[in-house]
Design a protein around this motif. Structure first.
Motif, PDB file in Angstrom:
ATOM      1  N   LYS A 160     -56.109  -4.704 -11.006  1.00 12.98           N
ATOM      2  CA  LYS A 160     -55.143  -3.584 -11.015  1.00 12.98           C
ATOM      3  C   LYS A 160     -53.763  -4.025 -10.516  1.00 12.98           C
ATOM      4  CE  LYS A 160     -57.875  -1.138  -8.415  1.00 12.98           C
ATOM      5  NZ  LYS A 160     -59.111  -1.916  -8.612  1.00 12.98           N
ATOM      6  N   THR A 161     -53.749  -4.617  -9.316  1.00 16.66           N
ATOM      7  CA  THR A 161     -52.458  -4.961  -8.722  1.00 16.66           C
ATOM      8  C   THR A 161     -51.785  -6.078  -9.516  1.00 16.66           C
ATOM      9  OG1 THR A 161     -53.294  -4.221  -6.590  1.00 16.66           O
ATOM     10  CG2 THR A 161     -51.320  -5.573  -6.547  1.00 16.66           C
ATOM     11  N   ASP A 207     -52.479   2.546  -3.194  1.00 19.66           N
ATOM     12  CA  ASP A 207     -53.621   1.958  -2.497  1.00 19.66           C
ATOM     13  C   ASP A 207     -53.335   1.945  -0.997  1.00 19.66           C
ATOM     14  OD1 ASP A 207     -55.690   0.454  -1.505  1.00 19.66           O
ATOM     15  OD2 ASP A 207     -55.534  -1.132  -3.012  1.00 19.66           O
ATOM     16  N   SER A 259     -51.551  -3.318  -1.104  1.00 14.44           N
ATOM     17  CA  SER A 259     -51.463  -4.706  -1.589  1.00 14.44           C
ATOM     18  C   SER A 259     -50.221  -4.963  -2.444  1.00 14.44           C
ATOM     19  CB  SER A 259     -52.737  -5.129  -2.314  1.00 14.44           C
ATOM     20  OG  SER A 259     -53.136  -4.148  -3.207  1.00 14.44           O
ATOM     21  N   ASP A 308     -50.058   1.878  -9.007  1.00 20.55           N
ATOM     22  CA  ASP A 308     -51.130   0.938  -8.654  1.00 20.55           C
ATOM     23  C   ASP A 308     -52.156   1.718  -7.834  1.00 20.55           C
ATOM     24  OD1 ASP A 308     -52.614  -1.359  -8.237  1.00 20.55           O
ATOM     25  OD2 ASP A 308     -51.387  -2.053  -6.553  1.00 20.55           O
TER      26      ASP A 308
HETATM   27 MG   LIG Z   1     -55.196  -3.715  -5.893  1.00 22.07          MG
END
Ligand SMILES: [Mg+2]
Ligand SMILES: Nc1ncnc2c1ncn2[C@@H]1O[C@H](COP(=O)(O)OP(=O)(O)O)[C@@H](O)[C@H]1O
Length: 211
Positions: free
Chosen positions: A17-18, A40, A44, A85
């Protein structure tokens, strides 16, 4: 005008995802003002953006508390692209809210049926979100693909069962993606070393928003 909102979502941690959110945002920023919204709680993407020697090419902002699409757009005026994110959990209300406000949901997934099964609640949540946000476009983005490896029959079956279309464009497993995270940059800033990854992201952008 409203920003175009892309949620990068998957309840499974480590799916990419990130990695997808940060590099996609770097590509979108070449087309128009872009912000990454870090939903998140682990932060991150904010951490990633702070790591680099040079400033990250896209602003990364946290968002907590109650919010909706209007609040999101008011906070980021003149923004053309917002990339959300998402946290690695569907229990976190921010994930479900992201589905309710987005134009596009991108679901990075490793090319193994076991990984896809771990995300089986997601199609249900997308259907649920469509009750209030009927036009969501949702796609699986295969990540960490190995060169020249076709999807296994089991994976193809799992994808059918999942019921969300797969983008033709995907991301290979590449040192450049890992390096970009470690160095707090994006593959767009990595010159020749990042070029094959940039090609993948450009293909994803073209396929998803046609820009
Ligand atoms: Mg992530
Ligand atoms: N295509 C890729 N090639 C190489 N490493 C990758 C790739 N995608 C993700 N990674 C690495 O896998 C790990 C998990 O990715 P991350 O984007 O943090 O996942 P998530 O945000 O879904 O938890 C990170 O160490 C990242 O650098």
């Amino acid at each position: 005008m409203d920003a175009h909102v892309i949620a990068v979502i998957n309840q499974k941690g480590g799916a990419g995802k990130t990695t997808l959110a940060m590099n996609l945002a770097a590509g979108l920023a070449r087309r128009g003002k872009t912000v990454v919204v870090d939903l998140d709680p682990q932060g991150s993407s904010r951490h990633w953006a702070r790591m680099g020697k040079e400033p990250f090419p896209v602003q990364v902002e946290p968002l907590t508390g109650d919010w909706d699409r209007e609040i999101l757009c008011v906070r980021h005026p003149l923004c053309r692209h917002l990339v959300l994110d998402c946290p690695p959990s569907l229990e976190n209300p921010a994930s479900l809210q992201a589905l309710r406000v987005c134009d596009v949901a991108l679901i990075p997934v490793l090319p193994s049926p076991v990984d896809l099964w771990a995300s089986l609640k997601l199609p249900q949540e997308i259907e649920e979100a469509r009750k209030v946000n009927p036009d969501i476009k949702a796609y699986l983005v295969l990540n960490q693909m190995e060169p020249n490896s076709a999807l296994s029959a089991a994976m193809q079956e799992a994808v059918m069962e999942f019921g969300v279309p797969v983008l033709n464009a995907n991301m290979r497993r590449r040192a450049a993606y890992r390096g970009a995270a470690l160095e707090g940059t994006s593959v767009y800033q990595m010159g020749g070393h990042g070029a094959p990854a940039v090609e993948e992201l450009e293909a994803i952008i073209t396929e998803v928003i046609g820009l």
